[in-house]
Design a protein around this motif. Structure first.
Motif, PDB file in Angstrom:
ATOM      1  N   GLY A  27      -4.463   1.343   7.152  1.00  0.00           N
ATOM      2  CA  GLY A  27      -4.023   0.540   7.700  1.00  0.00           C
ATOM      3  C   GLY A  27      -4.537  -0.544   8.587  1.00  0.00           C
ATOM      4  O   GLY A  27      -4.030  -1.041   9.348  1.00  0.00           O
TER       5      GLY A  27
ATOM      6  N   HIS B 167       1.502   3.274  -8.153  1.00  0.00           N
ATOM      7  CA  HIS B 167       3.135   3.384  -6.996  1.00  0.00           C
ATOM      8  C   HIS B 167       3.999   3.796  -7.416  1.00  0.00           C
ATOM      9  O   HIS B 167       4.805   4.896  -7.160  1.00  0.00           O
ATOM     10  CB  HIS B 167       2.956   1.650  -6.774  1.00  0.00           C
ATOM     11  CG  HIS B 167       4.431   1.236  -5.312  1.00  0.00           C
ATOM     12  ND1 HIS B 167       4.697   1.831  -4.372  1.00  0.00           N
ATOM     13  CD2 HIS B 167       5.596   1.524  -5.780  1.00  0.00           C
ATOM     14  CE1 HIS B 167       5.542   1.976  -3.614  1.00  0.00           C
ATOM     15  NE2 HIS B 167       6.167   1.563  -4.789  1.00  0.00           N
TER      16      HIS B 167
ATOM     17  N   HIS C  28      -0.241   0.590  -1.664  1.00  0.00           N
ATOM     18  CA  HIS C  28      -0.059  -0.806  -1.425  1.00  0.00           C
ATOM     19  C   HIS C  28      -1.349  -1.418  -3.021  1.00  0.00           C
ATOM     20  O   HIS C  28      -2.110  -0.921  -3.636  1.00  0.00           O
ATOM     21  CB  HIS C  28      -1.376  -1.567  -0.179  1.00  0.00           C
ATOM     22  CG  HIS C  28      -0.710  -1.068   0.652  1.00  0.00           C
ATOM     23  ND1 HIS C  28       0.512  -1.880   0.945  1.00  0.00           N
ATOM     24  CD2 HIS C  28      -0.766  -0.114   1.353  1.00  0.00           C
ATOM     25  CE1 HIS C  28       0.951  -1.530   2.262  1.00  0.00           C
ATOM     26  NE2 HIS C  28       0.055  -0.318   2.785  1.00  0.00           N
TER      27      HIS C  28
ATOM     28  N   ARG D  17      -4.158  -1.297   2.024  1.00  0.00           N
ATOM     29  CA  ARG D  17      -3.534  -2.666   1.838  1.00  0.00           C
ATOM     30  C   ARG D  17      -5.531  -3.623   2.151  1.00  0.00           C
ATOM     31  O   ARG D  17      -5.676  -3.849   0.737  1.00  0.00           O
ATOM     32  CB  ARG D  17      -2.714  -3.484   2.631  1.00  0.00           C
ATOM     33  CG  ARG D  17      -3.039  -3.960   3.790  1.00  0.00           C
ATOM     34  CD  ARG D  17      -1.862  -4.435   4.845  1.00  0.00           C
ATOM     35  NE  ARG D  17      -2.277  -4.545   6.343  1.00  0.00           N
ATOM     36  CZ  ARG D  17      -2.448  -3.454   7.030  1.00  0.00           C
ATOM     37  NH1 ARG D  17      -2.410  -3.273   6.933  1.00  0.00           N
ATOM     38  NH2 ARG D  17      -2.618  -4.399   8.354  1.00  0.00           N
TER      39      ARG D  17
ATOM     40  N   THR E 295       1.749  -6.796  -2.029  1.00  0.00           N
ATOM     41  CA  THR E 295       2.784  -6.088  -1.338  1.00  0.00           C
ATOM     42  C   THR E 295       2.687  -5.715  -0.295  1.00  0.00           C
ATOM     43  O   THR E 295       3.661  -5.240  -0.119  1.00  0.00           O
ATOM     44  CB  THR E 295       2.947  -4.576  -2.562  1.00  0.00           C
ATOM     45  OG1 THR E 295       1.549  -3.680  -2.240  1.00  0.00           O
ATOM     46  CG2 THR E 295       2.679  -5.010  -3.900  1.00  0.00           C
ATOM     47  N   SER E 296       1.897  -5.538   0.434  1.00  0.00           N
ATOM     48  CA  SER E 296       2.506  -5.871   1.786  1.00  0.00           C
ATOM     49  C   SER E 296       2.232  -6.788   3.024  1.00  0.00           C
ATOM     50  O   SER E 296       2.479  -8.561   2.516  1.00  0.00           O
ATOM     51  CB  SER E 296       0.281  -5.104   2.097  1.00  0.00           C
ATOM     52  OG  SER E 296      -0.463  -6.790   2.004  1.00  0.00           O
ATOM     53  N   ARG E 297       2.220  -6.446   4.263  1.00  0.00           N
ATOM     54  CA  ARG E 297       2.469  -8.070   5.533  1.00  0.00           C
ATOM     55  C   ARG E 297       1.456  -8.442   5.010  1.00  0.00           C
ATOM     56  O   ARG E 297      -0.193  -7.748   4.337  1.00  0.00           O
ATOM     57  CB  ARG E 297       2.665  -7.919   6.404  1.00  0.00           C
ATOM     58  CG  ARG E 297       1.124  -6.510   7.311  1.00  0.00           C
ATOM     59  CD  ARG E 297       2.178  -6.448   8.575  1.00  0.00           C
ATOM     60  NE  ARG E 297       0.810  -6.120   9.822  1.00  0.00           N
ATOM     61  CZ  ARG E 297       0.540  -4.479   9.290  1.00  0.00           C
ATOM     62  NH1 ARG E 297       1.047  -3.681   9.058  1.00  0.00           N
ATOM     63  NH2 ARG E 297      -0.592  -4.395  10.282  1.00  0.00           N
TER      64      ARG E 297
ATOM     65  N   SER F  23       5.730  -8.882   2.220  1.00  0.00           N
ATOM     66  CA  SER F  23       6.590  -9.154   3.620  1.00  0.00           C
ATOM     67  C   SER F  23       5.916 -10.130   3.970  1.00  0.00           C
ATOM     68  O   SER F  23       5.487 -11.000   3.777  1.00  0.00           O
ATOM     69  CB  SER F  23       5.814  -7.643   3.904  1.00  0.00           C
ATOM     70  OG  SER F  23       6.281  -6.816   3.545  1.00  0.00           O
TER      71      SER F  23
END
Length: 272
Positions: free
Chosen positions: A108, A153, A160, A179, A205-207, A228
């Motif tokens: 992260g 997933h 991610h 990610r 799939t993440s911010r 996101s």
């Protein structure tokens, strides 16, 4: 080599009732990225697609400009983790010597260990303004295909995904607990296949954080779409670099934050 997921025991509690349970969860392994015998970075990552990860990381960090500059790549499992050992061409080795830094990247975290503000906010090239144009229906279908392609997933609910929408509407998907790692694996996979990221769209799939924008622009992809929200700094960076940044892509809608000219007007109007 460790498996990308492990089956563990747990106790499931629901409505006041407890029962024994077994669940698959993602593995997380220390992965060293070493060049010419010296470790450059240690990242916590999912132990899968590590060749792609090593190549994608090397491209994204500017250590190499083409996979051919990695003359040899060996992956060794050690007691403490996995070492991706790379031997560079003289040109790449000289470049690395000029900008060597030590990084430690827990899951992260995209900018851990960089030793100056200038390295964190590195200048980005300008993307060509009109190299790819697409429509909202195609992008939404691609995000659906990204989600469909996330096998790890589906098994673990803990990783991610990063995808690439090709010109023929197929989607390549890579996954990781981090990610940034997932995007590195994707970029490395495209490089190994000889696919130019400028020909398609990056899907996440993440911010959207600053480094994900940096990696996308340095790869040359003109459009980035994510599930996101972006950070404000990521939007500013995308605007300056000429990247079309799309986020909050859920169900049948999304929001275009920068350079909407690459999205066909009639379809962009439908999702506004």
């Amino acid at each position: 080599m460790p498996r990308p997921s492990q089956s563990v025991s747990s106790v499931a509690v629901s409505r006041g009732t407890a029962r024994p349970n077994t669940r698959d969860i993602p593995e997380e392994t220390a992965v060293a990225l070493s060049y010419n015998g010296t470790t450059q970075a240690v990242m916590m990552a999912t132990p899968a697609d590590l060749q792609e990860f090593a190549i994608g990381f090397s491209l994204g960090e500017g250590i190499v400009t083409h996979p051919d500059q990695i003359e040899r790549l060996e992956i060794e499992e050690l007691d403490a983790g996995i070492d991706c050992q790379m031997w560079l061409s003289d040109e790449a080795a000289d470049r690395l010597g000029e900008r060597r830094r030590q990084m430690a990247g827990p899951v992260g975290c995209g900018l851990c260990g960089i030793d100056s503000l200038e390295q964190a906010m590195r200048p980005l090239p300008q993307l060509p303004p009109d190299n790819v144009c697409t429509g909202s229906a195609r992008l939404l279908h691609a995000m659906h295909m990204l989600r469909k392609g996330q096998k790890l997933h589906d098994l673990t609910r803990g990783v991610h995904g990063a995808g690439f929408l090709h010109a023929d509407d197929t989607v390549t998907v890579k996954e990781d607990v981090g990610r940034h790692n997932a995007l590195d694996k994707l970029i490395g996979s495209l490089a190994l296949q000889g696919i130019d990221p400028a020909s398609g769209v990056i899907l996440l799939t993440s911010r959207v954080s600053v480094e994900l924008v940096q990696k996308t622009v340095l790869a040359g992809a003109p459009i980035l779409i994510a599930v996101s929200a972006p950070t404000a700094h990521a939007v500013r960076l995308a605007e300056d670099a000429g990247l079309t940044l799309i986020a909050l892509a859920r169900d049948e809608r999304f929001e275009i934050f920068t350079h909407p000219h690459r999205i066909t007007p009639q379809e962009a109007h439908n999702v506004a």
